[in-house]
Design a protein around this motif. Structure first.
Motif, PDB file in Angstrom:
ATOM      1  N   HIS A  32       0.668  -1.613   0.269  1.00 33.42           N
ATOM      2  CA  HIS A  32       0.304   0.041  -0.368  1.00 33.42           C
ATOM      3  C   HIS A  32       0.707   1.678  -0.139  1.00 33.42           C
ATOM      4  CE1 HIS A  32      -3.937   2.957   1.217  1.00 33.42           C
ATOM      5  NE2 HIS A  32      -2.518   2.787   2.019  1.00 33.42           N
ATOM      6  N   THR A  33       1.161   2.283  -1.091  1.00 30.11           N
ATOM      7  CA  THR A  33       1.306   3.280  -1.313  1.00 30.11           C
ATOM      8  C   THR A  33       0.829   4.673  -0.180  1.00 30.11           C
ATOM      9  OG1 THR A  33       1.054   3.692  -3.313  1.00 30.11           O
ATOM     10  CG2 THR A  33       3.478   2.363  -2.357  1.00 30.11           C
ATOM     11  N   VAL A  34       1.400   5.498   0.048  1.00 26.76           N
ATOM     12  CA  VAL A  34       0.620   7.071   0.309  1.00 26.76           C
ATOM     13  C   VAL A  34       1.591   8.447  -0.402  1.00 26.76           C
ATOM     14  CG1 VAL A  34      -0.871   8.559   1.504  1.00 26.76           C
ATOM     15  CG2 VAL A  34      -0.396   6.398   1.592  1.00 26.76           C
ATOM     16  N   GLU A  35       1.151   8.865  -0.912  1.00 29.19           N
ATOM     17  CA  GLU A  35       1.462   9.889  -1.708  1.00 29.19           C
ATOM     18  C   GLU A  35       1.995  10.517  -0.677  1.00 29.19           C
ATOM     19  OE1 GLU A  35      -0.970  13.049  -4.358  1.00 29.19           O
ATOM     20  OE2 GLU A  35       1.546  13.839  -4.387  1.00 29.19           O
ATOM     21  N   GLN A  36       3.208  11.264  -0.484  1.00 30.04           N
ATOM     22  CA  GLN A  36       3.961  12.174  -0.006  1.00 30.04           C
ATOM     23  C   GLN A  36       3.268  13.659   0.655  1.00 30.04           C
ATOM     24  OE1 GLN A  36       7.719  11.069   2.649  1.00 30.04           O
ATOM     25  NE2 GLN A  36       8.475   9.291   1.217  1.00 30.04           N
ATOM     26  N   VAL A  37       3.373  14.042   1.373  1.00 32.06           N
ATOM     27  CA  VAL A  37       3.096  15.168   1.569  1.00 32.06           C
ATOM     28  C   VAL A  37       4.483  16.308   1.115  1.00 32.06           C
ATOM     29  CG1 VAL A  37       2.369  17.229   3.855  1.00 32.06           C
ATOM     30  CG2 VAL A  37       1.511  14.992   3.459  1.00 32.06           C
ATOM     31  N   PRO A  38       3.749  17.315  -0.020  1.00 31.54           N
ATOM     32  CA  PRO A  38       5.125  17.917  -0.501  1.00 31.54           C
ATOM     33  C   PRO A  38       5.820  18.487   0.987  1.00 31.54           C
ATOM     34  CG  PRO A  38       3.286  18.233  -1.953  1.00 31.54           C
ATOM     35  CD  PRO A  38       3.159  17.371  -0.737  1.00 31.54           C
ATOM     36  N   PHE A  40       6.712  17.703   3.706  1.00 29.66           N
ATOM     37  CA  PHE A  40       7.313  16.465   4.652  1.00 29.66           C
ATOM     38  C   PHE A  40       7.843  15.412   4.039  1.00 29.66           C
ATOM     39  CE2 PHE A  40       4.228  19.439   6.007  1.00 29.66           C
ATOM     40  CZ  PHE A  40       4.796  20.371   7.392  1.00 29.66           C
ATOM     41  N   ARG A  41       8.312  15.683   2.678  1.00 30.49           N
ATOM     42  CA  ARG A  41       8.968  13.951   2.398  1.00 30.49           C
ATOM     43  C   ARG A  41      10.107  13.476   2.656  1.00 30.49           C
ATOM     44  NH1 ARG A  41       6.452  14.436  -3.019  1.00 30.49           N
ATOM     45  NH2 ARG A  41       5.909  15.955  -3.804  1.00 30.49           N
ATOM     46  N   GLU A  42       9.855  12.518   3.627  1.00 36.64           N
ATOM     47  CA  GLU A  42      11.550  12.175   3.599  1.00 36.64           C
ATOM     48  C   GLU A  42      11.658   9.857   2.470  1.00 36.64           C
ATOM     49  OE1 GLU A  42      10.538   9.375   7.881  1.00 36.64           O
ATOM     50  OE2 GLU A  42      11.048  11.524   7.869  1.00 36.64           O
ATOM     51  N   VAL A  43      12.475  10.078   2.076  1.00 39.85           N
ATOM     52  CA  VAL A  43      13.250   8.701   1.566  1.00 39.85           C
ATOM     53  C   VAL A  43      12.134   7.206   2.663  1.00 39.85           C
ATOM     54  CG1 VAL A  43      14.649   7.727   0.827  1.00 39.85           C
ATOM     55  CG2 VAL A  43      15.394   9.646   0.278  1.00 39.85           C
ATOM     56  N   CYS A  48      10.649  -5.523   2.164  1.00 40.82           N
ATOM     57  CA  CYS A  48      10.250  -6.967   1.421  1.00 40.82           C
ATOM     58  C   CYS A  48       9.717  -7.349   2.856  1.00 40.82           C
ATOM     59  CB  CYS A  48      10.783  -8.035   1.120  1.00 40.82           C
ATOM     60  SG  CYS A  48       9.521  -9.384   1.350  1.00 40.82           S
ATOM     61  N   PRO A  49       7.883  -8.345   3.577  1.00 41.97           N
ATOM     62  CA  PRO A  49       7.837  -8.095   4.740  1.00 41.97           C
ATOM     63  C   PRO A  49       8.567  -9.673   5.191  1.00 41.97           C
ATOM     64  CG  PRO A  49       5.664  -8.229   3.151  1.00 41.97           C
ATOM     65  CD  PRO A  49       6.659  -7.685   2.313  1.00 41.97           C
ATOM     66  N   ARG A  57      13.527   2.433  -3.120  1.00 42.40           N
ATOM     67  CA  ARG A  57      13.597   3.383  -1.668  1.00 42.40           C
ATOM     68  C   ARG A  57      12.424   4.494  -2.577  1.00 42.40           C
ATOM     69  NH1 ARG A  57      18.801   6.015  -0.614  1.00 42.40           N
ATOM     70  NH2 ARG A  57      18.057   6.122   1.771  1.00 42.40           N
ATOM     71  N   SER A  58      11.761   5.187  -2.376  1.00 38.82           N
ATOM     72  CA  SER A  58      11.017   6.011  -2.394  1.00 38.82           C
ATOM     73  C   SER A  58      11.425   7.509  -1.731  1.00 38.82           C
ATOM     74  CB  SER A  58       9.685   6.422  -3.022  1.00 38.82           C
ATOM     75  OG  SER A  58       8.863   7.519  -4.178  1.00 38.82           O
ATOM     76  N   GLY A  59      11.289   9.320  -2.392  1.00 37.00           N
ATOM     77  CA  GLY A  59      10.750  10.592  -1.800  1.00 37.00           C
ATOM     78  C   GLY A  59       9.677  10.898  -2.068  1.00 37.00           C
ATOM     79  N   ASN A  60       9.218  10.132  -3.172  1.00 38.09           N
ATOM     80  CA  ASN A  60       7.492  10.449  -3.652  1.00 38.09           C
ATOM     81  C   ASN A  60       6.228   9.943  -2.325  1.00 38.09           C
ATOM     82  OD1 ASN A  60       8.252  12.604  -5.278  1.00 38.09           O
ATOM     83  ND2 ASN A  60       9.077  10.891  -6.985  1.00 38.09           N
ATOM     84  N   VAL A  61       6.490   8.727  -2.336  1.00 32.18           N
ATOM     85  CA  VAL A  61       5.529   7.402  -1.498  1.00 32.18           C
ATOM     86  C   VAL A  61       6.241   7.105  -0.484  1.00 32.18           C
ATOM     87  CG1 VAL A  61       4.436   7.014  -3.849  1.00 32.18           C
ATOM     88  CG2 VAL A  61       5.974   5.157  -2.820  1.00 32.18           C
ATOM     89  N   GLU A  62       5.193   6.795   0.659  1.00 34.40           N
ATOM     90  CA  GLU A  62       5.791   5.584   1.652  1.00 34.40           C
ATOM     91  C   GLU A  62       4.721   4.514   1.493  1.00 34.40           C
ATOM     92  OE1 GLU A  62       4.633   7.099   6.217  1.00 34.40           O
ATOM     93  OE2 GLU A  62       3.844   8.626   5.094  1.00 34.40           O
ATOM     94  N   PHE A  63       5.710   3.201   2.128  1.00 32.08           N
ATOM     95  CA  PHE A  63       5.222   1.717   2.334  1.00 32.08           C
ATOM     96  C   PHE A  63       4.726   1.440   3.259  1.00 32.08           C
ATOM     97  CE2 PHE A  63       8.474   2.987  -1.272  1.00 32.08           C
ATOM     98  CZ  PHE A  63       8.310   2.544  -2.028  1.00 32.08           C
ATOM     99  N   PHE A  64       3.886   1.040   2.743  1.00 23.60           N
ATOM    100  CA  PHE A  64       2.685  -0.122   3.541  1.00 23.60           C
ATOM    101  C   PHE A  64       2.861  -1.180   3.702  1.00 23.60           C
ATOM    102  CE2 PHE A  64       1.753   4.638   4.188  1.00 23.60           C
ATOM    103  CZ  PHE A  64       1.850   4.811   5.322  1.00 23.60           C
ATOM    104  N   ASN A  65       3.853  -2.394   3.652  1.00 24.67           N
ATOM    105  CA  ASN A  65       3.933  -3.289   2.596  1.00 24.67           C
ATOM    106  C   ASN A  65       3.916  -4.733   4.253  1.00 24.67           C
ATOM    107  OD1 ASN A  65       5.404  -2.328   0.795  1.00 24.67           O
ATOM    108  ND2 ASN A  65       7.276  -3.239   1.568  1.00 24.67           N
ATOM    109  N   ARG A  66       3.113  -5.715   3.619  1.00 20.84           N
ATOM    110  CA  ARG A  66       1.867  -6.938   4.254  1.00 20.84           C
ATOM    111  C   ARG A  66       2.134  -8.040   3.916  1.00 20.84           C
ATOM    112  NH1 ARG A  66      -2.209  -7.722   3.397  1.00 20.84           N
ATOM    113  NH2 ARG A  66      -4.236  -6.635   2.591  1.00 20.84           N
TER     114      ARG A  66
END
Ligand SMILES: [Zn+2]
Length: 78
Positions: A32-38, A40-43, A48-49, A57-66
């Motif tokens: 599940h990815t969510v776009e990061q708030v401009p 407040f971005r962090e890499v 992998c769970p 890695r991404s500075g644009n989205v946050e990852f929620f893996n399960r």
């Protein structure tokens, strides 16, 4: 997801759900990815769970893996 951007304006941030395959252990997991708030971005790392290795890695989205549930695995086989 509705959230305030860097200007204090409430707007919709993009989210997505997908099943991806780990480059390291070749197992499928739910991402599940969510776009990061401009502003407040962090890499964020795409971890992998199963094997805890990073698939990028991404500075644009946050990852929620399960891990996938048995039900999700069963649905995929059909
Ligand atoms: Zn893995």
């Amino acid at each position: 997801m509705m959230a305030y951007d860097e200007n204090g304006v409430l707007r919709e941030f993009e989210e997505s759900d997908e099943v991806v395959i780990c480059r390291h252990c070749k197992r499928m997991y739910h991402q599940h990815t969510v776009e990061q708030v401009p502003g407040f971005r962090e890499v964020d790392n795409d971890i992998c769970p199963y094997c805890k290795e990073s698939n990028g890695r991404s500075g644009n989205v946050e990852f929620f893996n399960r891990v996938l549930t048995q039900e999700e695995l069963d649905n995929m086989k059909k």
